[in-house]
Design a protein around this motif. Structure first.
Motif, PDB file in Angstrom:
ATOM      1  N   ASP A 219       0.846  -1.208   0.000  1.00  0.00           N
ATOM      2  CA  ASP A 219       0.000   0.000   0.000  1.00  0.00           C
ATOM      3  C   ASP A 219       0.869   1.241   0.000  1.00  0.00           C
ATOM      4  OD1 ASP A 219      -2.085  -1.732   0.144  1.00  0.00           O
ATOM      5  OD2 ASP A 219      -2.275  -1.593   2.336  1.00  0.00           O
ATOM      6  N   GLU A 220       0.384   2.229  -0.692  1.00  0.00           N
ATOM      7  CA  GLU A 220       1.105   3.488  -0.720  1.00  0.00           C
ATOM      8  C   GLU A 220       0.923   4.216   0.619  1.00  0.00           C
ATOM      9  OE1 GLU A 220      -0.099   5.809  -3.995  1.00  0.00           O
ATOM     10  OE2 GLU A 220       0.600   4.379  -5.516  1.00  0.00           O
ATOM     11  N   VAL A 221       2.022   4.591   1.177  1.00  0.00           N
ATOM     12  CA  VAL A 221       2.008   5.271   2.477  1.00  0.00           C
ATOM     13  C   VAL A 221       1.986   6.776   2.232  1.00  0.00           C
ATOM     14  CG1 VAL A 221       3.202   5.617   4.658  1.00  0.00           C
ATOM     15  CG2 VAL A 221       3.306   3.401   3.513  1.00  0.00           C
TER      16      VAL A 221
END
Length: 264
Positions: free
Chosen positions: A17-19
């Motif tokens: 997941d993109e943080v």
């Protein structure tokens, strides 16, 4: 290099997941309103026609000589004519007059304080003074208070001494929660048949094959000529180094992880 990095790779099995890092809020001073009020206070007092008009002093009230010097307090003097000799009687603020020779002193009144008895009583009933805790930091005897020096272990007297901090407990809970989510994800993928776990025999065989390939490339790399002065020789040497470097990374990854999943 694209020949040695296929699209299907064990690094890309688990989607990441993109943080998004939240933007910090802008700093606002706690004295903002106070500064605004002070800036607006008396800002336009002398804006229109100069300073405010004040009453002009009267010419008769001029500064006179010795007007600012300190003057002695005036005494109220009275004369007593009751007796044959005149006696001056002053106000009550001054000390009483010296007694006359014919006057008799009052008997039975002790006016002198017994300092010996008083000091002995205070010494007996007084609380003994505690010695001050000091430390000496030079050979000349320079003394400093020990309480504020940092040498006294005050931290052992705190209520939270020996207690695990809250942020460490939260971090442990987050690690355990993340591990449980990962295990559930892997279990679900295995149940769906999208991933397969390598057995110990397959893992060993793959590791031995990678090491064998590395030995072959290393043997070929050792057989290169000492002088590499043509472009084909340089390209061949760089290709061998890249292949050996990629094999070393794969071998290190497989040796570090005991359990490996691959996609069907």
């Amino acid at each position: 290099m694209t020949d040695f990095c296929p699209s299907e790779n064990i690094y890309n099995l688990i989607p990441r997941d993109e943080v998004t890092v939240p933007k910090a809020s802008r700093y606002t001073s706690t004295f903002r309103e106070q500064v605004k009020q002070e800036a607006q206070k008396n800002k336009c007092s002398n804006k229109t026609m100069g300073p405010a008009k004040v009453e002009v002093p009267c010419p008769k009230d001029y500064l006179q000589k010795h007007s600012k010097e300190l003057k002695m307090q005036e005494r109220s003097v009275m004369f007593d004519f009751s007796e044959k000799t005149e006696r001056c009687v002053v106000d009550e603020k001054r000390k009483p007059a010296v007694p006359r020779r014919t006057e008799q002193p009052i008997m039975g009144v002790q006016t002198k304080k017994n300092f010996i008895t008083t000091n002995a009583t205070e010494a007996i009933l007084g609380v003994p003074k505690k010695p001050e805790h000091i430390f000496v930091d030079s050979r000349k005897g320079d003394k400093h208070p020990l309480e504020t020096s940092g040498l006294v272990p005050k931290y052992i007297k705190r209520k939270d001494y020996g207690v695990t901090p809250e942020y460490i407990c939260k971090r442990k809970e987050e690690v355990i929660r993340a591990q449980e989510e990962y295990d559930n994800y892997v279990r679900e993928r295995l149940r769906q048949g999208a991933m397969k776990q390598l057995s110990e025999e397959e893992r060993t065989s793959v590791l031995e094959g990678l090491k064998k390939n590395w030995d072959e490339l290393h043997h070929e790399y050792q057989g290169l000529s000492v002088v590499i002065d043509t472009p084909p020789k340089k390209i061949h040497k760089e290709r061998l180094e890249a292949q050996m470097r990629q094999l070393e990374r794969d071998i290190e990854l497989i040796e570090r992880h005991r359990i490996i999943y691959i996609a069907n």
